[in-house]
Scaffold this motif. Structure first.
Motif, PDB file in Angstrom:
ATOM      1  N   ARG A 117       0.836  -1.209   0.000  1.00 19.88           N
ATOM      2  CA  ARG A 117       0.000   0.000   0.000  1.00 19.88           C
ATOM      3  C   ARG A 117       0.866   1.252   0.000  1.00 19.88           C
ATOM      4  NH1 ARG A 117      -1.903   3.374   4.036  1.00 19.88           N
ATOM      5  NH2 ARG A 117      -3.941   4.359   3.610  1.00 19.88           N
ATOM      6  N   ASP A 118       1.922   1.237   0.834  1.00 14.74           N
ATOM      7  CA  ASP A 118       2.805   2.407   0.896  1.00 14.74           C
ATOM      8  C   ASP A 118       3.510   2.637  -0.435  1.00 14.74           C
ATOM      9  OD1 ASP A 118       2.051   2.727   3.502  1.00 14.74           O
ATOM     10  OD2 ASP A 118       3.833   1.758   4.351  1.00 14.74           O
ATOM     11  N   GLN A 119       3.981   1.555  -1.054  1.00 18.68           N
ATOM     12  CA  GLN A 119       4.654   1.694  -2.341  1.00 18.68           C
ATOM     13  C   GLN A 119       3.701   2.191  -3.418  1.00 18.68           C
ATOM     14  OE1 GLN A 119       6.505  -2.032  -3.275  1.00 18.68           O
ATOM     15  NE2 GLN A 119       7.933  -1.954  -1.542  1.00 18.68           N
ATOM     16  N   ALA A 120       2.477   1.695  -3.374  1.00 16.82           N
ATOM     17  CA  ALA A 120       1.488   2.178  -4.352  1.00 16.82           C
ATOM     18  C   ALA A 120       1.203   3.658  -4.140  1.00 16.82           C
ATOM     19  CB  ALA A 120       0.206   1.361  -4.227  1.00 16.82           C
ATOM     20  N   GLU A 121       1.094   4.058  -2.869  1.00 16.75           N
ATOM     21  CA  GLU A 121       0.854   5.472  -2.577  1.00 16.75           C
ATOM     22  C   GLU A 121       2.040   6.322  -2.990  1.00 16.75           C
ATOM     23  OE1 GLU A 121      -1.396   8.661  -1.359  1.00 16.75           O
ATOM     24  OE2 GLU A 121      -1.985   6.538  -1.502  1.00 16.75           O
ATOM     25  N   LEU A 122       3.263   5.811  -2.717  1.00 20.12           N
ATOM     26  CA  LEU A 122       4.465   6.549  -3.111  1.00 20.12           C
ATOM     27  C   LEU A 122       4.566   6.663  -4.628  1.00 20.12           C
ATOM     28  CD1 LEU A 122       7.081   7.927  -2.240  1.00 20.12           C
ATOM     29  CD2 LEU A 122       8.202   5.688  -2.273  1.00 20.12           C
ATOM     30  N   ALA A 123       4.236   5.574  -5.320  1.00 14.10           N
ATOM     31  CA  ALA A 123       4.264   5.618  -6.786  1.00 14.10           C
ATOM     32  C   ALA A 123       3.244   6.613  -7.327  1.00 14.10           C
ATOM     33  CB  ALA A 123       3.994   4.223  -7.344  1.00 14.10           C
ATOM     34  N   GLN A 125       2.193   9.309  -5.729  1.00 15.81           N
ATOM     35  CA  GLN A 125       2.707  10.651  -5.448  1.00 15.81           C
ATOM     36  C   GLN A 125       3.793  11.030  -6.451  1.00 15.81           C
ATOM     37  OE1 GLN A 125       4.003  10.723  -1.382  1.00 15.81           O
ATOM     38  NE2 GLN A 125       1.925  10.560  -0.535  1.00 15.81           N
ATOM     39  N   ARG A 126       4.682  10.066  -6.744  1.00 13.85           N
ATOM     40  CA  ARG A 126       5.743  10.352  -7.711  1.00 13.85           C
ATOM     41  C   ARG A 126       5.163  10.634  -9.093  1.00 13.85           C
ATOM     42  NH1 ARG A 126      10.352   5.770  -6.203  1.00 13.85           N
ATOM     43  NH2 ARG A 126      11.108   6.800  -4.292  1.00 13.85           N
ATOM     44  N   GLU A 127       4.150   9.894  -9.462  1.00 15.06           N
ATOM     45  CA  GLU A 127       3.502  10.145 -10.750  1.00 15.06           C
ATOM     46  C   GLU A 127       2.890  11.534 -10.793  1.00 15.06           C
ATOM     47  OE1 GLU A 127      -0.030   8.267 -13.590  1.00 15.06           O
ATOM     48  OE2 GLU A 127       0.400   7.417 -11.618  1.00 15.06           O
ATOM     49  N   GLN A 128       2.248  11.920  -9.688  1.00 18.04           N
ATOM     50  CA  GLN A 128       1.653  13.252  -9.639  1.00 18.04           C
ATOM     51  C   GLN A 128       2.728  14.328  -9.715  1.00 18.04           C
ATOM     52  OE1 GLN A 128      -0.619  13.164  -6.010  1.00 18.04           O
ATOM     53  NE2 GLN A 128      -2.366  12.093  -6.928  1.00 18.04           N
ATOM     54  N   ARG A 129       3.827  14.103  -8.984  1.00 21.22           N
ATOM     55  CA  ARG A 129       4.901  15.099  -9.011  1.00 21.22           C
ATOM     56  C   ARG A 129       5.577  15.154 -10.374  1.00 21.22           C
ATOM     57  NH1 ARG A 129       8.188  15.240  -3.264  1.00 21.22           N
ATOM     58  NH2 ARG A 129       6.430  15.901  -1.973  1.00 21.22           N
ATOM     59  N   THR A 130       5.762  13.998 -10.989  1.00 23.60           N
ATOM     60  CA  THR A 130       6.357  13.972 -12.321  1.00 23.60           C
ATOM     61  C   THR A 130       5.467  14.705 -13.324  1.00 23.60           C
ATOM     62  OG1 THR A 130       7.426  11.854 -11.833  1.00 23.60           O
ATOM     63  CG2 THR A 130       7.229  12.486 -14.145  1.00 23.60           C
TER      64      THR A 130
END
Length: 513
Positions: A117-123, A125-130
């Protein structure tokens, strides 16, 4: 009757508390379902229901709620499902192993699910930031002003990272100034430190400020100052890479706008130079014909019949001298216009330097009649390849300048020597010299070697040396000015030696016979 007033206050639960309460509720519901299935389902399958509940709680409610669910599931399973019921005592010691395995499996699966779940959330967030970085880079690529760069950067940092920012750029006074109005208080000394030291970043923890230098491809472009929020005065370490990327994008945008300004200035200078050259060319052509008529009329007056009186002869001579002087100035203007426009074809021929020097001295006979011209050339001076007409213009301009800025009967010296792969030619005088701050500037267009008041006393337009520079550089040489220790000035230029052609003496003798 007594009135009792009960005041109610708004009560808000944090997201973590809600997750924990939800975890407890789900475990209770799982227990209710399990107890209702005890008569129909084996205890091993009941354990699977509790493990499924722990797994789902870890996936959707987080790591902490999953750990709570793991321990609570084991306790509820023991209390309600394992005989004797409604007691934590066990009838068989083997159930203790069941509880241990159940707890271990629940914790392991729960943590794995929480990590997922944390990795999915981090991914996410990274997608949004990218995506946000991409949008920011696209917006910066279309900016036309520095204020737009500052506004786009501030909006991105405020929306994505929750920080306020201000863009600082260096000024002519060697200080960093903000591009737009801002709300960030910063320390100028810290900003200048980040700019000069070229550090990757400078963090000022007491003030909650982050100074990011903007490093371009050639030099530092400025500093981006970031201010953390009051609720989070310390910068999260995971934001470092994002902030450095933002600083790099801003530096590229600032550098692009700088080069756009340089290109615009270059285009403006080129257009200005073309206009000036066209004006000079047109003016020179228009003045040449009447000047030729004036010189011819002055010559006709000198030989007219009956002879003119002495006073009239003096006026005619003055008219002729000034006409010739003006004709030389117009010729310089025309040569300069042609050289700048690239319309002059250089006809180089191998020839001795002394011939063009002698022709130049003879051409300026009247201008040099009150001066002594000394020519010192080595006997072994080789022939050089140059355009005799243009080189004659160079010597005429240099000799005329030397004569104008020297006292009567002052000596003018012409010398030459071989230096490396060039021949260095110098024209020196013993006049007033050149101001040190104008030793390079005098080769510019319309630049005089002295102050306006003093220069106005001596005729000239400030074009002669510019023409000399253009002609010498067209011959792949260089020219410079310097003051002599003994007084006066010296203008020196170089011409490449090259490889002169070899003559066949036998063929030459046969042609002469």
């Amino acid at each position: 009757m007594a009135w009792v007033t009960i005041s109610t206050m708004p009560f808000h639960l944090s997201k973590t508390a809600v997750n924990y309460i939800s975890s407890i509720v789900i475990c209770i519901l799982t227990t209710l379902v399990s107890t209702s299935l005890l008569l129909f389902v084996d205890l091993a399958n009941i354990v699977m229901l509790f493990l499924l509940a722990v797994f789902l709680i870890s996936v959707y409610l987080g790591r902490g709620a999953g750990i709570l669910a793991a321990f609570l599931s084991v306790a509820l399973f023991d209390f309600f499902c394992v005989p004797p019921h409604f007691s934590f005592a066990v009838s068989d010691v083997q159930y203790l192993l069941t509880f241990a395995v159940m707890l271990a499996v629940a914790l392991i699966t729960g943590q794995l699910a929480a990590n997922l779940r944390d990795q999915a959330e981090l991914a996410k967030q990274r997608e949004q930031r990218t995506q946000a970085l991409y949008e920011m880079a696209r917006a910066l690529s279309g900016t036309l002003k520095l204020s737009q760069v500052s506004e786009i950067t501030a909006e991105f940092l405020r929306k994505i990272v929750g920080m306020e920012s201000v863009l600082l750029l260096p000024s002519d006074e060697k200080e960093l100034v903000p591009v737009t109005v801002h709300k960030v208080w910063y320390e100028p000394h810290m900003a200048w430190t980040a700019y000069e030291d070229k550090q990757q970043h400078v963090l000022s923890e007491p003030d909650g400020l982050y100074y990011l230098p903007l490093k371009g491809s050639t030099r530092m472009r400025g500093v981006l100052v970031l201010s953390a929020s009051q609720n989070s005065p310390v910068f999260p370490s995971e934001n470092n890479e994002l902030l450095l990327t933002v600083a790099s994008l801003v530096a590229i945008a600032v550098e692009r706008l700088h080069y756009v300004d340089v290109a615009k200035q270059g285009e403006m200078q080129i257009a200005t130079e073309r206009l000036r050259s066209s004006i000079l060319s047109g003016l020179s052509h228009d003045l040449r014909t009447p000047l030729t008529v004036l010189v011819g009329m002055a010559d006709s007056l000198a030989v007219s019949k009956p002879p003119l009186s002495s006073k009239q002869q003096e006026v005619a001579q003055t008219l002729r001298d000034q006409s010739n002087h003006l004709s030389g100035m117009v010729a310089n203007l025309l040569d300069m216009a042609r050289l700048h426009a690239g319309e002059v074809n250089i006809h180089k021929e191998w020839q001795p330097l002394e011939e063009v020097i002698g022709a130049s001295i003879q051409l300026l006979g009247q201008s040099l009649e009150h001066h002594v011209v000394k020519v010192t050339l080595p006997d072994d001076l080789p022939m050089l390849e140059f355009d005799a007409v243009l080189m004659e213009r160079v010597f005429c301009n240099l000799l005329e300048n030397a004569a104008k800025y020297s006292a009567d009967q002052g000596a003018i010296e012409i010398s030459a020597c071989v230096q490396g792969g060039f021949v260095k030619v110098s024209v020196s005088d013993h006049g007033c010299g050149i101001p040190p701050d104008k030793l390079e500037a005098i080769f510019g267009m319309f630049v005089r070697g002295h102050a306006v008041e003093e220069a106005n006393k001596i005729s000239g337009t400030g074009i002669g040396l510019a023409v000399c520079k253009a002609i010498i550089e067209a011959h792949q040489g260089s020219i410079k000015a310097e003051n002599l220790a003994s007084g006066g000035a010296s203008i020196s230029f170089t011409l490449p030696l090259g490889e002169p052609p070899l003559f066949n003496e036998a063929l030459l003798e046969s042609e002469l016979i």
